[in-house]
Scaffold this motif. Structure first.
Motif, PDB file in Angstrom:
ATOM      1  N   THR A 187     -10.524  17.325  26.710  1.00  0.00           N
ATOM      2  CA  THR A 187     -11.480  16.452  26.052  1.00  0.00           C
ATOM      3  C   THR A 187     -10.754  15.439  25.182  1.00  0.00           C
ATOM      4  O   THR A 187     -11.066  14.249  25.202  1.00  0.00           O
ATOM      5  CB  THR A 187     -12.431  17.286  25.185  1.00  0.00           C
ATOM      6  OG1 THR A 187     -12.958  18.332  25.975  1.00  0.00           O
ATOM      7  CG2 THR A 187     -13.550  16.445  24.658  1.00  0.00           C
ATOM      8  N   SER A 188      -9.761  15.907  24.420  1.00  0.00           N
ATOM      9  CA  SER A 188      -9.019  14.990  23.558  1.00  0.00           C
ATOM     10  C   SER A 188      -8.308  13.934  24.394  1.00  0.00           C
ATOM     11  O   SER A 188      -8.299  12.758  24.039  1.00  0.00           O
ATOM     12  CB  SER A 188      -7.992  15.761  22.724  1.00  0.00           C
ATOM     13  OG  SER A 188      -8.658  16.634  21.860  1.00  0.00           O
TER      14      SER A 188
ATOM     15  N   LEU B  36     -17.784  16.095  28.515  1.00  0.00           N
ATOM     16  CA  LEU B  36     -16.860  16.366  27.412  1.00  0.00           C
ATOM     17  C   LEU B  36     -17.067  17.764  26.842  1.00  0.00           C
ATOM     18  O   LEU B  36     -16.133  18.366  26.320  1.00  0.00           O
ATOM     19  CB  LEU B  36     -17.031  15.325  26.307  1.00  0.00           C
ATOM     20  CG  LEU B  36     -16.457  13.930  26.596  1.00  0.00           C
ATOM     21  CD1 LEU B  36     -16.804  12.967  25.485  1.00  0.00           C
ATOM     22  CD2 LEU B  36     -14.955  13.992  26.782  1.00  0.00           C
TER      23      LEU B  36
ATOM     24  N   PHE C  34     -21.068  12.663  27.818  1.00  0.00           N
ATOM     25  CA  PHE C  34     -21.105  13.617  26.700  1.00  0.00           C
ATOM     26  C   PHE C  34     -21.072  15.046  27.227  1.00  0.00           C
ATOM     27  O   PHE C  34     -20.358  15.903  26.706  1.00  0.00           O
ATOM     28  CB  PHE C  34     -22.371  13.435  25.859  1.00  0.00           C
ATOM     29  CG  PHE C  34     -22.392  12.186  25.035  1.00  0.00           C
ATOM     30  CD1 PHE C  34     -21.219  11.506  24.744  1.00  0.00           C
ATOM     31  CD2 PHE C  34     -23.578  11.688  24.534  1.00  0.00           C
ATOM     32  CE1 PHE C  34     -21.235  10.361  23.971  1.00  0.00           C
ATOM     33  CE2 PHE C  34     -23.602  10.543  23.764  1.00  0.00           C
ATOM     34  CZ  PHE C  34     -22.431   9.879  23.484  1.00  0.00           C
TER      35      PHE C  34
ATOM     36  N   SER D 136     -11.466   5.692  24.414  1.00  0.00           N
ATOM     37  CA  SER D 136     -11.348   4.774  23.279  1.00  0.00           C
ATOM     38  C   SER D 136     -10.668   3.471  23.682  1.00  0.00           C
ATOM     39  O   SER D 136     -10.787   2.470  22.990  1.00  0.00           O
ATOM     40  CB  SER D 136     -10.542   5.419  22.156  1.00  0.00           C
ATOM     41  OG  SER D 136     -11.078   6.668  21.833  1.00  0.00           O
TER      42      SER D 136
ATOM     43  N   MET E  25     -10.711  11.503  25.527  1.00  0.00           N
ATOM     44  CA  MET E  25     -11.144  10.655  24.420  1.00  0.00           C
ATOM     45  C   MET E  25     -10.193   9.480  24.213  1.00  0.00           C
ATOM     46  O   MET E  25     -10.618   8.383  23.867  1.00  0.00           O
ATOM     47  CB  MET E  25     -11.221  11.464  23.116  1.00  0.00           C
ATOM     48  CG  MET E  25     -12.506  12.229  22.901  1.00  0.00           C
ATOM     49  SD  MET E  25     -13.961  11.194  22.709  1.00  0.00           S
ATOM     50  CE  MET E  25     -13.791  10.677  20.998  1.00  0.00           C
ATOM     51  N   VAL E  26      -8.896   9.714  24.386  1.00  0.00           N
ATOM     52  CA  VAL E  26      -7.938   8.622  24.220  1.00  0.00           C
ATOM     53  C   VAL E  26      -8.247   7.523  25.223  1.00  0.00           C
ATOM     54  O   VAL E  26      -8.313   6.341  24.886  1.00  0.00           O
ATOM     55  CB  VAL E  26      -6.491   9.123  24.402  1.00  0.00           C
ATOM     56  CG1 VAL E  26      -5.522   7.954  24.413  1.00  0.00           C
ATOM     57  CG2 VAL E  26      -6.126  10.093  23.295  1.00  0.00           C
TER      58      VAL E  26
ATOM     59  N   VAL F  18     -10.934  21.875  25.381  1.00  0.00           N
ATOM     60  CA  VAL F  18     -10.902  20.916  24.276  1.00  0.00           C
ATOM     61  C   VAL F  18      -9.662  20.017  24.331  1.00  0.00           C
ATOM     62  O   VAL F  18      -9.691  18.864  23.914  1.00  0.00           O
ATOM     63  CB  VAL F  18     -11.043  21.634  22.908  1.00  0.00           C
ATOM     64  CG1 VAL F  18      -9.774  22.349  22.537  1.00  0.00           C
ATOM     65  CG2 VAL F  18     -11.451  20.652  21.824  1.00  0.00           C
ATOM     66  N   ASN F  19      -8.579  20.494  24.939  1.00  0.00           N
ATOM     67  CA  ASN F  19      -7.389  19.646  25.103  1.00  0.00           C
ATOM     68  C   ASN F  19      -7.652  18.501  26.063  1.00  0.00           C
ATOM     69  O   ASN F  19      -7.283  17.357  25.808  1.00  0.00           O
ATOM     70  CB  ASN F  19      -6.219  20.480  25.631  1.00  0.00           C
ATOM     71  CG  ASN F  19      -5.705  21.425  24.581  1.00  0.00           C
ATOM     72  OD1 ASN F  19      -5.490  21.013  23.449  1.00  0.00           O
ATOM     73  ND2 ASN F  19      -5.547  22.679  24.945  1.00  0.00           N
TER      74      ASN F  19
ATOM     75  N   GLY G  34      -8.636   0.721  21.016  1.00  0.00           N
ATOM     76  CA  GLY G  34     -10.085   0.554  20.921  1.00  0.00           C
ATOM     77  C   GLY G  34     -10.644   0.990  19.581  1.00  0.00           C
ATOM     78  O   GLY G  34     -11.707   0.530  19.161  1.00  0.00           O
ATOM     79  N   ILE G  35      -9.937   1.884  18.889  1.00  0.00           N
ATOM     80  CA  ILE G  35     -10.400   2.299  17.567  1.00  0.00           C
ATOM     81  C   ILE G  35     -10.208   1.161  16.579  1.00  0.00           C
ATOM     82  O   ILE G  35     -11.053   0.892  15.740  1.00  0.00           O
ATOM     83  CB  ILE G  35      -9.620   3.554  17.117  1.00  0.00           C
ATOM     84  CG1 ILE G  35     -10.079   4.744  17.953  1.00  0.00           C
ATOM     85  CG2 ILE G  35      -9.814   3.818  15.638  1.00  0.00           C
ATOM     86  CD1 ILE G  35      -9.349   6.020  17.652  1.00  0.00           C
TER      87      ILE G  35
END
Lengths: 344, 347
Positions: B193-194, B185, B182, B201, B197-198, B190-191, B327-328
């Motif tokens: 981070t995204s 992240l 966390f 997931s 995140m992929v 923020v890019n 994963g989503i």
């Protein structure tokens, strides 16, 4: 064992419990003092006292009254709430893996928040928290309803835990989908997720206070019933317990406590996971003592971690959730290794 | 009639017709879903084209199927099976339906390693692409996962491995990893981070043979090992003392089975990221469908494969042309089904 020998022993236990209780209260008091005085701008104790009793509008007075005090109060409230909720949750599910987030509050709050950002364009902290609270409450009611219909004659621990995990996973997936599609939501979400009590004004404290107070009252009402339940459902029924009622009160308490704490401070639910395991060697399995001890330890732990987070990485701060994990968890592991764990 | 022993010479197995039916159905469903999955791509094909492309070297679709679509479908199926099997083993050992490879430190360790890698190299290497994507991320994931498991294992070992202590230590270590993740992240751009995140997931996008082969090898070696250990696993639920009295070498059996679970989860995570919920839900779904006391191993694996492949299919067509991380969808698909099973079991 005759009555004559039982009485002194009971007296001794009571004495010891009161001693532990005052020690924990002392630790919490120290944590509160540290939390009020230490930060990126340290304030001497005398000035802090002055700011609280007779403020004159100096810089220190403003720092103390508008930043440190709300932050400290929120830390105490959330720590107490999460500690008590964790102990209740583990008692009801009889599962050492159960954290207060198990009913879906964390994921419910997260999903409601990110949805409010992309659907309604919400952009103030107070509004996020209202949405978070609503999401937490709705999610846990859904979990409880599922556990209710899933179990035979009231929610059983296993169905409750599984239903909670399933709903949480579903909401977590939807949240990831939202934040992957919307960068602004991602930006809010990632900071909320890390868990923090900084930057919350006194309004936030007033916002969550009623929920936490009601939750604490319900929790203490629930303690004797939970003690009976931990002997097994049949014994509890034999002792005259209304089991569905006990479970409902317990779950309501967990929902209010953890929902409020999580909405205000982010995903700190694992405080509630760790604290009861730390406390059980001190309190034994009697929930009338386990719950208050857990609350006090939760609050002290949260504040200490927050203070450490303020000083460890100047000029910035480390989120309290991160510090808690880095300090609390190794301590927890050491404890688990050293002692034979007190089983639920 | 629910249990017929199958005897060959001196060996005998218990056969549960219900579980056998479930396994066969699962296998058929898995193949069907894989075929449907291979239809989709830049150019959609008919099922006949898919069949021809798979088995006929001269078919025009042969190259696309063999190089792009088959490896992706296989990765999904194998990863799902490996995760589910890993989950089934851990749930049996911990005697806890909430246990999953997460508490062994595998998936969380892998996540921390990968997020750290992405955040550290993000702006320099433009994130998860190029060399970092093909080699770096799986390697980071594997190292992180095994390291995480080694930490949990090492800390939980004290004159033997107690299931309860393992779970508690696992919680602690997972808490550290998750929160470090966390924090990482929040540190990065923020890019980045995204992008991270992929991966967190769990995604099957652009998976090739280099992802299929390690997962397949792990399954080929570890499935027989696990099935051999299944008897001990069945016995372990009675508690250590009883099992020892029954003549099972508890610590050895448990240590080997946990090792198998760790390897399965680590390899699967390296191939596709920590796909959520499969390891937790597939064993519970299989257990309820097969009506056994403990997660049935092979059935769990097949349910895991079906869940992952089905989820990937939905992930690709639901918001086409945008492709969601698989994963989503595993959770969106698996959670209601698990809820339905819980609801049904009240009778």
């Amino acid at each position: 064992m005759s009555a004559a020998t039982v009485a002194p022993r009971l007296h001794g236990i009571r004495q010891r419990r009161l001693t532990v209780l005052s020690a924990l209260l002392g630790a919490l008091a120290v944590a509160v003092v540290l939390s009020v005085t230490i930060g990126s701008k340290s304030v001497p104790l005398a000035d802090a006292w002055h700011a609280l009793t007779s403020p004159t509008g100096t810089e220190n007075d403003i720092v103390i009254r508008s930043l440190r005090v709300p932050r400290t109060v929120l830390g105490v409230l959330s720590g107490v709430a999460l500690g008590v909720a964790g102990a209740l949750m583990q008692g009801h599910t009889r599962n050492p893996l159960a954290d207060p987030g198990l009913l879906g509050v964390t994921q419910g709050a997260a999903f409601a928040m990110v949805s409010s950002i992309i659907l309604l364009g919400v952009d103030s902290l107070l509004a996020y928290i209202w949405f978070g609270l609503a999401g937490a409450l709705v999610a846990s009611v859904a979990v409880f309803a599922l556990g209710m219909v899933g179990g035979r004659g009231g929610p059983t621990p296993v169905t409750l835990a599984l239903a909670g995990t399933a709903v949480s996973a579903l909401l977590a997936a939807l949240t990831s989908a939202v934040v992957l599609l919307d960068e602004q939501a991602m930006d809010v979400f990632r900071f909320w997720q890390a868990g923090s009590i900084s930057g919350r004004s006194a309004d936030v404290v007033w916002q969550v206070l009623p929920f936490i107070l009601v939750g604490l009252v319900l929790a203490m009402i629930n303690a004797p019933g939970l003690n009976a339940l931990s002997l097994g459902e049949d014994v509890a029924r034999g002792l005259g317990q209304n089991i569905p009622m006990t479970r409902t009160v317990g779950v309501a308490a967990v929902t209010l406590l953890s929902g409020a704490a999580v909405a205000a401070c982010g995903s700190l639910a694992f405080v509630g996971l760790i604290v009861p395991h730390l406390v059980r060697p001190l309190s034994g399995t009697d929930h009338r003592w386990l719950l208050p001890y857990s609350g006090l330890v939760g609050a002290a732990l949260l504040l200490f971690a927050d203070v450490i987070g303020r000083v460890v990485a100047p000029p910035g701060e480390l989120e309290v959730g991160v510090v808690l994990a880095l300090i609390g968890a190794p301590f927890f592991v050491a404890l688990v290794r050293r002692r034979k764990p007190v089983r639920l | 009639m629910t249990r017929r022993p199958l005897r060959v010479g001196r060996l005998s197995w218990r056969v549960r017709p219900r579980a056998v039916t479930l396994c066969v159905t699962g296998l058929v469903l898995l193949v069907l879903l894989m075929a449907l999955n291979m239809r989709i791509g830049e150019i959609d094909m008919s099922l006949a084209d898919v069949l021809a492309g798979t088995f006929d070297v001269n078919s025009p679709a042969h190259f696309v199927i063999m190089e792009l679509r088959l490896p992706r479908a296989l990765t999904g199926a194998l990863v799902g099976m490996a995760l589910a099997l890993s989950g089934a083993i851990i749930q049996s050992i911990a005697r806890n339906p909430l246990a999953s490879p997460e508490i062994l430190g595998v998936t969380t360790g892998a996540s921390v390693a990968v997020v750290a890698g992405v955040v550290a190299s993000g702006s320099v290497n433009s994130g998860v692409s190029g060399l970092l994507a093909t080699l770096g991320v799986p390697a980071l994931s594997l190292v992180g996962g095994l390291l995480g498991a080694a930490i949990v294992y090492g800390l939980a070992w004290r004159r033997g491995l107690d299931g309860y202590r393992l779970v508690l230590v696992g919680i602690g270590v997972a808490a550290v990893f998750t929160n470090v993740k966390f924090w990482l992240l929040t540190v990065g751009d923020v890019n980045d981070t995204s992008r991270a995140m992929v991966w967190i997931s769990g995604s099957l996008n652009a998976r090739g043979w280099e992802h299929v082969v390690p997962t397949a090898l792990a399954l080929v070696v570890l499935v027989p090992v696990t099935l051999l250990g299944a008897r001990s696993l069945d016995a372990l639920r009675f508690g250590d003392d009883t099992v020892t009295a029954l003549g099972v070498r508890v610590n050895l059996a448990r240590a080997l089975l946990i090792l198998a679970a760790v390897l399965l989860a680590a390899v699967a995570t390296a191939a596709a990221g920590p796909i959520a919920f499969v390891a937790l839900a597939a064993p519970q779904i299989a257990l309820r469908l097969a009506r056994t006391a403990q997660p049935p191993l092979l059935c769990s694996a097949l349910v895991g494969g079906v869940l992952t492949t089905g989820a990937d299919l939905i992930a690709r067509i639901a918001f086409s042309p945008i492709e969601l991380p698989v994963g989503i969808v595993t959770a969106v698909l698996g959670a209601p089904y698990l809820i339905h099973l819980i609801w049904r079991s009240r009778k």
